[in-house]
Write an enzyme that holds these catalytic residues in place. Structure first.
Site, PDB file in Angstrom:
ATOM      1  N   GLY A 132       0.431   5.736   0.258  1.00 12.06           N
ATOM      2  CA  GLY A 132      -0.638   6.929   0.645  1.00 12.06           C
ATOM      3  C   GLY A 132      -0.050   8.005   0.830  1.00 12.06           C
ATOM      4  O   GLY A 132       1.171   7.898   1.018  1.00 12.06           O
ATOM      5  N   GLY A 133      -0.582   9.045   1.046  1.00 11.94           N
ATOM      6  CA  GLY A 133      -0.095  10.424   1.543  1.00 11.94           C
ATOM      7  C   GLY A 133       0.585  10.335   2.995  1.00 11.94           C
ATOM      8  O   GLY A 133       1.589  10.915   3.388  1.00 11.94           O
ATOM      9  N   MET A 134      -0.051   9.237   3.826  1.00 11.07           N
ATOM     10  CA  MET A 134       0.398   9.301   5.128  1.00 11.07           C
ATOM     11  C   MET A 134       1.431   8.320   5.419  1.00 11.07           C
ATOM     12  O   MET A 134       1.877   7.976   6.546  1.00 11.07           O
ATOM     13  CB  MET A 134      -0.830   8.979   6.074  1.00 11.07           C
ATOM     14  CG  MET A 134      -1.867  10.245   5.822  1.00 11.07           C
ATOM     15  SD  MET A 134      -1.373  11.768   6.476  1.00 11.07           S
ATOM     16  CE  MET A 134      -1.089  11.307   8.339  1.00 11.07           C
TER      17      MET A 134
ATOM     18  N   GLY B 198       0.820  -1.059   0.042  1.00 11.00           N
ATOM     19  CA  GLY B 198       0.137  -0.013  -0.047  1.00 11.00           C
ATOM     20  C   GLY B 198       0.893   1.168   0.040  1.00 11.00           C
ATOM     21  O   GLY B 198       1.989   1.276   0.472  1.00 11.00           O
TER      22      GLY B 198
ATOM     23  N   LYS C 281       4.840   0.216   8.395  1.00 10.09           N
ATOM     24  CA  LYS C 281       4.467   1.457   7.693  1.00 10.09           C
ATOM     25  C   LYS C 281       5.467   2.472   7.796  1.00 10.09           C
ATOM     26  O   LYS C 281       6.161   2.909   8.769  1.00 10.09           O
ATOM     27  CB  LYS C 281       3.246   1.981   8.276  1.00 10.09           C
ATOM     28  CG  LYS C 281       2.588   3.118   7.744  1.00 10.09           C
ATOM     29  CD  LYS C 281       1.218   3.581   8.171  1.00 10.09           C
ATOM     30  CE  LYS C 281       0.677   4.885   7.665  1.00 10.09           C
ATOM     31  NZ  LYS C 281      -0.898   5.125   7.989  1.00 10.09           N
TER      32      LYS C 281
ATOM     33  N   GLU D 158       3.905   4.460   3.449  1.00  9.41           N
ATOM     34  CA  GLU D 158       3.953   3.406   2.485  1.00  9.41           C
ATOM     35  C   GLU D 158       4.285   2.005   3.385  1.00  9.41           C
ATOM     36  O   GLU D 158       4.583   2.013   4.375  1.00  9.41           O
ATOM     37  CB  GLU D 158       5.422   3.711   1.805  1.00  9.41           C
ATOM     38  CG  GLU D 158       5.274   4.870   0.742  1.00  9.41           C
ATOM     39  CD  GLU D 158       6.611   4.913   0.174  1.00  9.41           C
ATOM     40  OE1 GLU D 158       7.546   4.142   0.626  1.00  9.41           O
ATOM     41  OE2 GLU D 158       6.748   5.765  -0.871  1.00  9.41           O
ATOM     42  N   VAL D 159       3.232   1.074   2.983  1.00  8.36           N
ATOM     43  CA  VAL D 159       2.868  -0.099   3.801  1.00  8.36           C
ATOM     44  C   VAL D 159       3.525  -1.392   3.064  1.00  8.36           C
ATOM     45  O   VAL D 159       3.288  -1.600   1.790  1.00  8.36           O
ATOM     46  CB  VAL D 159       1.658  -0.101   4.053  1.00  8.36           C
ATOM     47  CG1 VAL D 159       1.334  -1.274   5.000  1.00  8.36           C
ATOM     48  CG2 VAL D 159       0.835   0.871   4.707  1.00  8.36           C
TER      49      VAL D 159
ATOM     50  N   ASP E 241     -10.525  11.080  10.086  1.00  7.16           N
ATOM     51  CA  ASP E 241     -10.214  10.865   8.485  1.00  7.16           C
ATOM     52  C   ASP E 241     -10.925   9.403   8.178  1.00  7.16           C
ATOM     53  O   ASP E 241     -10.329   8.618   7.621  1.00  7.16           O
ATOM     54  CB  ASP E 241      -8.513  10.554   8.293  1.00  7.16           C
ATOM     55  CG  ASP E 241      -8.556  10.772   6.906  1.00  7.16           C
ATOM     56  OD1 ASP E 241      -9.569  11.459   6.056  1.00  7.16           O
ATOM     57  OD2 ASP E 241      -7.424  10.218   6.375  1.00  7.16           O
TER      58      ASP E 241
END
Length: 268
Positions: free
Chosen positions: A18-20, A16, A38, A22-23, A131
């Site tokens: 995203g802006g918050m 995964g 993460k 990387e996983v 969120d």
């Protein structure tokens, strides 16, 4: 990163981004289990506020022990990076599920009830997610919900000085954090929010589960509900909230109508 070892976790695959964060999927070499690692995205790895938000995510989620919240195992250092080690949840996000269309009434009600239980636990500890959206909810192989990504979580009530400093820094000058299509009117306007903002977002998600379409068009958000703006955008053919009766019928349509009404009222 694939094949590298972080502490005693061997990275197997990227799962995964995203802006918050990387996983990555990793194997715990000290225990027979898989975990998710993460990392902060490289674009913000040197941003001190991003790092504080990242660590706050770990602290917020780690303080919550609930079967419908993704469990945080620990935070480890890898070179100059902080890495959140968390439960690996095998399954799909609710967003992926909704790509197939609306959910049956009973399935939607089960999922929303489980999310509500998770939020109740967070709110009991004074944590507001801020969120909540389909991409932040995992559905396990058994069909149960797991609330993820507390990166924008805010501690309300009883904050110590350090916690208040981080929250203020991340939201100063009226900055809006979150995802517009699922935000409460107060959050869109960068006003003070509490647990009711999460409940609003849950109502928006329930509507989408029952109808198969978002309550508000993300490309045109806001418009806000009439109760927040003083005008009615629901009749606007170019955007705004969609009346449930136009997109669904029967019991699910009735439930969706109630969810859209609940999401259309600003907390008082």
């Amino acid at each position: 990163m694939i094949g590298q070892t972080v502490s005693h976790y061997r990275i197997e695959a990227k799962i995964g981004k995203g802006g918050m964060g990387e996983v990555y999927l990793a194997e715990d070499t000290s225990l027979p289990r898989r975990v998710a690692l993460k990392f902060l995205p490289a674009s913000v790895a040197d941003d001190e506020l991003a790092r504080k938000r990242f660590l706050r995510e770990a602290a917020s989620a780690a303080s919550l022990d609930h079967p419908f919240i993704c469990h945080i195992h620990e935070v480890v250092r890898h070179g100059s990076q902080d890495v959140i080690v968390m439960e690996y949840v095998e399954g799909d996000t609710l967003l992926q599920k909704l790509a197939e269309g609306s959910l049956p009434l009973q399935e939607a009600l089960q999922i929303v009830a489980e999310i509500a239980e998770a939020l109740e636990e967070a709110h009991r500890k004074g944590i507001v997610h801020r969120d909540l959206k389909p991409s932040n909810i995992m559905l396990t192989m058994g069909g149960h919900a797991k609330v993820m990504d507390f990166g924008l979580a805010k501690k309300v009530g009883g904050q110590d000085g350090a916690g208040q400093e981080i929250t203020t820094a991340l939201t100063r000058e009226g900055t809006t954090l979150g995802t517009l299509a699922y935000m409460s009117p107060e959050q869109v306007k960068a006003e003070e929010v509490d647990h009711r903002s999460d409940i609003f977002s849950l109502g928006v998600i329930l509507y989408e589960m029952l109808t198969g379409v978002p309550l508000r068009d993300a490309d045109r958000c806001p418009p806000l509900p009439e109760s927040a703006t003083g005008r009615d955008d629901r009749g606007d053919p170019e955007g705004g909230a969609r009346p449930a009766g136009r997109v669904h019928s029967g019991a699910a349509g009735t439930a969706a109508a109630h969810s859209s009404q609940a999401a259309g009222k600003a907390p008082r």
